[in-house]
Structure formats: structure tokens, C-alpha cells
Design an enzyme around this catalytic site. Structure first.
Site, PDB file in Angstrom:
ATOM      1  N   LYS A 294     133.910   3.082  21.977  1.00 30.49           N
ATOM      2  CA  LYS A 294     133.663   1.663  21.699  1.00 30.49           C
ATOM      3  C   LYS A 294     132.543   1.476  20.676  1.00 30.49           C
ATOM      4  O   LYS A 294     131.589   2.265  20.628  1.00 30.49           O
ATOM      5  CB  LYS A 294     133.281   0.930  22.991  1.00 30.49           C
TER       6      LYS A 294
ATOM      7  N   ASP B 258     137.302   7.753  28.949  1.00 33.03           N
ATOM      8  CA  ASP B 258     136.679   6.577  28.349  1.00 33.03           C
ATOM      9  C   ASP B 258     135.185   6.801  28.145  1.00 33.03           C
ATOM     10  O   ASP B 258     134.468   7.161  29.076  1.00 33.03           O
ATOM     11  CB  ASP B 258     136.897   5.362  29.264  1.00 33.03           C
TER      12      ASP B 258
ATOM     13  N   TYR C  72     126.887   4.586  25.404  1.00 30.47           N
ATOM     14  CA  TYR C  72     126.633   5.443  26.561  1.00 30.47           C
ATOM     15  C   TYR C  72     125.755   6.641  26.197  1.00 30.47           C
ATOM     16  O   TYR C  72     125.212   7.303  27.091  1.00 30.47           O
ATOM     17  CB  TYR C  72     127.935   5.963  27.164  1.00 30.47           C
TER      18      TYR C  72
ATOM     19  N   HIS D 137     132.954  -3.322  21.808  1.00 27.72           N
ATOM     20  CA  HIS D 137     132.388  -3.253  23.162  1.00 27.72           C
ATOM     21  C   HIS D 137     132.031  -4.638  23.714  1.00 27.72           C
ATOM     22  O   HIS D 137     132.299  -4.944  24.882  1.00 27.72           O
ATOM     23  CB  HIS D 137     131.150  -2.359  23.152  1.00 27.72           C
TER      24      HIS D 137
END
Length: 280
Positions: free
Chosen positions: A73, A43, A48, A106
Site C-alpha cells: 500500500k 498483505d 508497516y 492506504h
């Protein structure tokens, strides 16, 4: 590894590897270690800032792509029909993959940040449905959606979200939302399963861990699994990565489950999908 069949017929490992804050060489190494230890669900997210590292870790692992289930996401500031398609292509390029197994919104648009939040979410979802039809995404879902966001989305959606990834850990597991998702056949996926480390000081969890001769983290992950939810613990420590996947050789009793279910609130991140701050 146990799997869950999603409402679109696709299957996902029930336990996967989270990569939040796993960047640069450490991120690549962590993904390779996780795959070597048996993780097949990886994931990540555009926000990120590590999709390239995750992609490199996957490539360097030597495991066939078709054996992996990769999630990424769409960030909350990139919502909208055209933007969704642009962002998906960018994620594919960074990951160096031809398709994504699960693509999530997200965070939902909300009334604090969008003039017409329902329309924004609906148009984003329409783009994701089209990308799924094109084969660029296998399954589509959401993250951090409350019942109100899901109700609004389902007014126009042709495809019911396969997954809702939410904050879910001892001390804060949103049982009403979990029940709602189950009633709609939407799989629940847990983020922050260890409450950013807050679980380790909890005396009840420590006691249950001692009884089962397991670690507190293993107890928390097992509890989530027994709620039939997907879980994605993260770590860059090889020993912890191995420990977190070693949770299929024991079972919590109904008493254990209920005790954890009813723990007083703790460890809540404070992040609410209808209150995230202005873009400025």
C-alpha cells in the site's frame, strides 16, 4: 482455498495473511510459516516498515512467485502523481519483487490535509493506472475509502478500484459502505477482522463458537467470508496462523450471521478516513 474474481478479471485468495507489526526475524518467520500452512495472499504496506522482511519470507518459503498474491500500500503522506511512482518502485525494491499483485492507496487524501483532496486522489490514481498498464501492478485498489471518496475518484478514474480494504469485524462492519462497494463491483477486504482482540470477550461470539466447536477467531473469519469479503488475519504464533486458515469446513447459519450482523458497536479503532490528523 476459495478465491474471488476481481472486477479486472484477476483472482485473489479469499483468505490471506496480514503482516501489520510483523518485523525483523519474527516477521520473516511468520510469513514463511503462513506460506507453509497454505496462505497464498500476503498483505503488507509501506507504512508497516516490513516490506523487506515480507520479501525475505517469500523468497525463503521456496514457493513460486506466481503462486502468491502480494498486496502492498501507498502511505497517505506520499500521495500525488510523481510520488506514487517513486513509492511503488521503492516498495518493489524492498520486497525484491518485479510486480505487485494488488497496490492500494492506504488512506485517501481528505479536506483536512490537502487543499484539493479530490485532485490529489485523482492524480494518485492516474499514476496507479499507468503503473498497472506497464505491468508493475496487476490490480489497483483503495483502502479506507468512504462513499464520498469513491464517488469523487470515479469522476475521473478510467479503472474502477478492484478492492476497498476497510475496517470490518463483528461490532463494526460498515454495512452501508459494503453495500455501496458491491453495487460498484468493488471487492471488500477486511482489516482488523478480530477487532484487535476485542472479539474474544464477546459472549454471543463465544456461544456461537461453542456451538460449532470452533474458536471465536474462526467464527469471526467465517462470518466475514460468508459476507463474500476478503480477510487477512495476522499472527506470529504458528498455532494461531494454522487455526485462522482452518475455516472452510463449516458454515454459519442465517441465524448466526444475523446475530453477528446486529451486535452492538464495539472494537472500533476510532480511525476515520476523513478525519486523520494533520501531517504535523
Amino acid at each position: 482455498m476459495k478465491t474471488i474474481t476481481l472486477n479486472d478479471g484477476n483472482t485473489t485468495p479469499q483468505l490471506g495473511f496480514g503482516t501489520y507489526k510483523s518485523t525483523e526475524q519474527e516477521g520473516i518467520a511468520a510469513v514463511k510459516t503462513a506460506i507453509k500452512k497454505g496462505y497464498r495472499l500476503i498483505d503488507t504496506a509501506a507504512a508497516y516498515g516490513n516490506e523487506a522482511e515480507v520479501g525475505k519470507g517469500i523468497k525463503e518459503s521456496g514457493i513460486s512467485r506466481k503462486e502468491l498474491f502480494v498486496t502492498t500500500k501507498l502511505w497517505r503522506e506520499s500521495l500525488g502523481y510523481e510520488s506514487t511512482k517513486i513509492e511503488l518502485e521503492a516498495s518493489l525494491k524492498r520486497l525484491d519483487l518485479e510486480y505487485i499483485d494488488l497496490y492500494l492507496i492506504h488512506w485517501p487524501a481528505n479536506q483536512k490535509n490537502y487543499t484539493n483532496w479530490k485532485k490529489t486522489n485523482a492524480e494518485t490514481w492516474k499514476a496507479m493506472e499507468e503503473l498497472q498498464a506497464e505491468g508493475k501492478i496487476k490490480s489497483i485498489g483503495v483502502s479506507n475509502f468512504f462513499e464520498s471518496h469513491l464517488d469523487a475518484l470515479l469522476e475521473t478514474a478510467k479503472v474502477v478500484p478492484a478492492v476497498n480494504q476497510i475496517e470490518f469485524h463483528p461490532g463494526y462492519w460498515q454495512p452501508e459502505l459494503v453495500g455501496y462497494c458491491k453495487s460498484k463491483n468493488i471487492a471488500v477486504e477486511s482489516w482488523s477482522p478480530l477487532a484487535r482482540g476485542k472479539v474474544f470477550d464477546n459472549p454471543e461470539l463465544k456461544s456461537i463458537a461453542e456451538k460449532h466447536n470452533k474458536s471465536v477467531s474462526q467464527i469471526c473469519l467465517r462470518w466475514i467470508l460468508q459476507h463474500q469479503a476478503i480477510v487477512i488475519p495476522k499472527s506470529s504464533n504458528p498455532d494461531r496462523i494454522a487455526e485462522n486458515i482452518d475455516v472452510f469446513d463449516f458454515e454459519l447459519s442465517n441465524t448466526d450471521m444475523e446475530l453477528i450482523n446486529t451486535l452492538p458497536e464495539f472494537g472500533f479503532s476510532g480511525e476515520l478516513p476523513d478525519m486523520w490528523p494533520d501531517k504535523s
